[in-house]
Design a protein around this motif. Structure first.
Motif, PDB file in Angstrom:
ATOM      1  N   ASN A 145      84.769  54.120  59.360  1.00 35.41           N
ATOM      2  CA  ASN A 145      84.556  54.486  57.959  1.00 35.41           C
ATOM      3  C   ASN A 145      83.927  55.866  57.878  1.00 35.41           C
ATOM      4  O   ASN A 145      83.430  56.404  58.873  1.00 35.41           O
ATOM      5  N   ARG A 146      83.921  56.421  56.686  1.00 35.28           N
ATOM      6  CA  ARG A 146      83.239  57.701  56.451  1.00 35.28           C
ATOM      7  C   ARG A 146      81.936  57.452  55.705  1.00 35.28           C
ATOM      8  O   ARG A 146      81.772  56.417  55.054  1.00 35.28           O
ATOM      9  N   MET A 147      81.023  58.425  55.797  1.00 34.46           N
ATOM     10  CA  MET A 147      79.729  58.272  55.121  1.00 34.46           C
ATOM     11  C   MET A 147      79.917  58.030  53.632  1.00 34.46           C
ATOM     12  O   MET A 147      79.174  57.251  53.013  1.00 34.46           O
ATOM     13  N   GLY A 148      80.911  58.686  53.050  1.00 41.43           N
ATOM     14  CA  GLY A 148      81.169  58.511  51.623  1.00 41.43           C
ATOM     15  C   GLY A 148      81.476  57.073  51.236  1.00 41.43           C
ATOM     16  O   GLY A 148      81.248  56.677  50.088  1.00 41.43           O
ATOM     17  N   ASP A 149      82.000  56.288  52.175  1.00 46.76           N
ATOM     18  CA  ASP A 149      82.277  54.876  51.882  1.00 46.76           C
ATOM     19  C   ASP A 149      80.972  54.106  51.666  1.00 46.76           C
ATOM     20  O   ASP A 149      80.895  53.217  50.815  1.00 46.76           O
ATOM     21  N   VAL A 150      79.953  54.455  52.460  1.00 44.21           N
ATOM     22  CA  VAL A 150      78.624  53.864  52.297  1.00 44.21           C
ATOM     23  C   VAL A 150      78.040  54.295  50.946  1.00 44.21           C
ATOM     24  O   VAL A 150      77.587  53.468  50.153  1.00 44.21           O
ATOM     25  N   SER A 151      78.067  55.602  50.714  1.00 45.30           N
ATOM     26  CA  SER A 151      77.475  56.176  49.498  1.00 45.30           C
ATOM     27  C   SER A 151      78.113  55.614  48.238  1.00 45.30           C
ATOM     28  O   SER A 151      77.425  55.230  47.287  1.00 45.30           O
TER      29      SER A 151
ATOM     30  N   GLN B 181      72.647  63.051  57.289  1.00 43.47           N
ATOM     31  CA  GLN B 181      72.114  62.710  55.977  1.00 43.47           C
ATOM     32  C   GLN B 181      72.937  61.567  55.398  1.00 43.47           C
ATOM     33  O   GLN B 181      74.147  61.473  55.628  1.00 43.47           O
ATOM     34  N   VAL B 182      72.265  60.702  54.640  1.00 44.63           N
ATOM     35  CA  VAL B 182      72.918  59.504  54.093  1.00 44.63           C
ATOM     36  C   VAL B 182      72.716  59.468  52.576  1.00 44.63           C
ATOM     37  O   VAL B 182      71.762  58.861  52.078  1.00 44.63           O
ATOM     38  N   PRO B 183      73.599  60.121  51.810  1.00 42.21           N
ATOM     39  CA  PRO B 183      73.475  60.057  50.352  1.00 42.21           C
ATOM     40  C   PRO B 183      73.803  58.651  49.847  1.00 42.21           C
ATOM     41  O   PRO B 183      74.527  57.889  50.501  1.00 42.21           O
ATOM     42  N   HIS B 184      73.298  58.338  48.679  1.00 35.84           N
ATOM     43  CA  HIS B 184      73.563  57.026  48.078  1.00 35.84           C
ATOM     44  C   HIS B 184      74.485  57.146  46.866  1.00 35.84           C
ATOM     45  O   HIS B 184      74.549  56.244  46.031  1.00 35.84           O
ATOM     46  N   TYR B 185      75.216  58.234  46.807  1.00 34.71           N
ATOM     47  CA  TYR B 185      76.149  58.510  45.709  1.00 34.71           C
ATOM     48  C   TYR B 185      77.255  59.405  46.248  1.00 34.71           C
ATOM     49  O   TYR B 185      77.082  60.074  47.287  1.00 34.71           O
ATOM     50  N   GLY B 186      78.376  59.422  45.548  1.00 31.47           N
ATOM     51  CA  GLY B 186      79.465  60.316  45.934  1.00 31.47           C
ATOM     52  C   GLY B 186      80.767  59.561  46.150  1.00 31.47           C
ATOM     53  O   GLY B 186      80.806  58.329  46.173  1.00 31.47           O
ATOM     54  N   PRO B 187      81.857  60.304  46.348  1.00 35.01           N
ATOM     55  CA  PRO B 187      83.186  59.683  46.480  1.00 35.01           C
ATOM     56  C   PRO B 187      83.395  59.028  47.838  1.00 35.01           C
ATOM     57  O   PRO B 187      82.873  59.493  48.854  1.00 35.01           O
ATOM     58  N   ALA B 188      84.168  57.947  47.834  1.00 33.81           N
ATOM     59  CA  ALA B 188      84.554  57.292  49.093  1.00 33.81           C
ATOM     60  C   ALA B 188      85.551  58.175  49.851  1.00 33.81           C
ATOM     61  O   ALA B 188      86.166  59.075  49.284  1.00 33.81           O
ATOM     62  N   GLY B 189      85.660  57.916  51.149  1.00 29.65           N
ATOM     63  CA  GLY B 189      86.672  58.604  51.954  1.00 29.65           C
ATOM     64  C   GLY B 189      86.307  60.009  52.379  1.00 29.65           C
ATOM     65  O   GLY B 189      87.131  60.715  52.964  1.00 29.65           O
TER      66      GLY B 189
END
Length: 248
Positions: free
Chosen positions: A141-147, A179-187
């Motif tokens: 997965n990508r970080m954006g999927d978490v966010s 860095q681990v943002p908690h917002y933003g687009p998936a993928g």
């Protein structure tokens, strides 16, 4: 640079996480009207010392306490104080345990006595959002999927996601890449790999997501005085899925 951890290193961090989780379990039993966050802070420091660990936050950039204690409209980095908690408050206790040079980081929000329906929902949804993010922390997965999983759940329930404070890699240093943002687009964002260890720690507000900093240079509050809550786990990404190192 992202430092990939070995299984042995993750095990060291898990042991630090066990101490941290045990401390949070004790704190959960202490939370009631009349207790002060100073008392909680002193308890946490003593608890760590009794278990052969130390509070990593104490002394970090001059920070004077073993914990951060953030009450009601404080998002994060609140100073423990002698002001008693009162019925209806919510308080987040955040701490980093250092055990033999390896770190674990976890924050938990608590209701003080009976809280409003809004506060109760905020606590529930913030914790759920954290776990939604953790579910996406899988190899490939990508970080954006978490966010995005966090933001999507929070906003669907009517809460805003703080932008200024985010999660981070952790190991022998409190703040590592990524860095681990908690917002933003998936993928989007970095590809997640086995051996990454990081914190997922969403902060959700009842009102706007923007913050302001008190004159002490640390305490971050909601811009509009709304309530804020935070839940945080340290997790390791493995081929078998995410492992919560601070599981209570």
């Amino acid at each position: 640079m992202i430092i990939i951890k070995t299984k042995d290193e993750i095990e060291h961090m898990r042991k630090a996480g066990e101490i941290l989780a045990a401390c949070h379990r004790e704190i959960a039993n202490m939370i009631k009207p009349g207790i002060t966050t100073n008392e909680i802070d002193q308890f946490a420091e003593k608890f760590m010392e009794q278990h052969g660990a130390k509070p990593e936050q104490k002394g970090y950039k001059g920070y004077a306490y073993a914990t951060c204690a953030s009450v009601n409209d404080v998002i994060c980095h609140g100073f423990p104080s002698a002001t008693p908690l009162k019925e209806g408050d919510i308080v987040t206790i955040d701490m980093v345990v250092n055990l033999n040079g390896w770190l674990a980081d976890s924050a938990w929000s608590y209701a003080v006595g009976k809280v409003s329906a809004q506060a109760k929902k905020l606590l529930k949804v913030t914790e759920e959002a954290m776990y939604k993010g953790i579910e996406q922390a899988v190899v490939g997965n990508r970080m954006g999927d978490v966010s995005n999983a966090i933001q999507k759940h929070a906003e669907a329930e009517g809460f805003s996601v703080v932008r200024e404070f985010i999660g981070h890699g952790i190991g022998q240093d409190m703040h590592e890449e990524p860095q681990v943002p908690h917002y933003g687009p998936a993928g989007r964002g970095i590809r997640l790999k086995a051996g990454m260890v990081m914190t997922i720690e969403p902060m959700l507000n009842t009102g706007v997501w923007q913050s302001k900093i008190d004159s002490d240079g640390w305490t971050a509050r909601t811009m509009d005085g709304g309530l804020s809550a935070q839940y945080e786990h340290t997790i390791a990404i493995t081929d078998e899925g995410p492992i919560i190192l601070t599981k209570q």
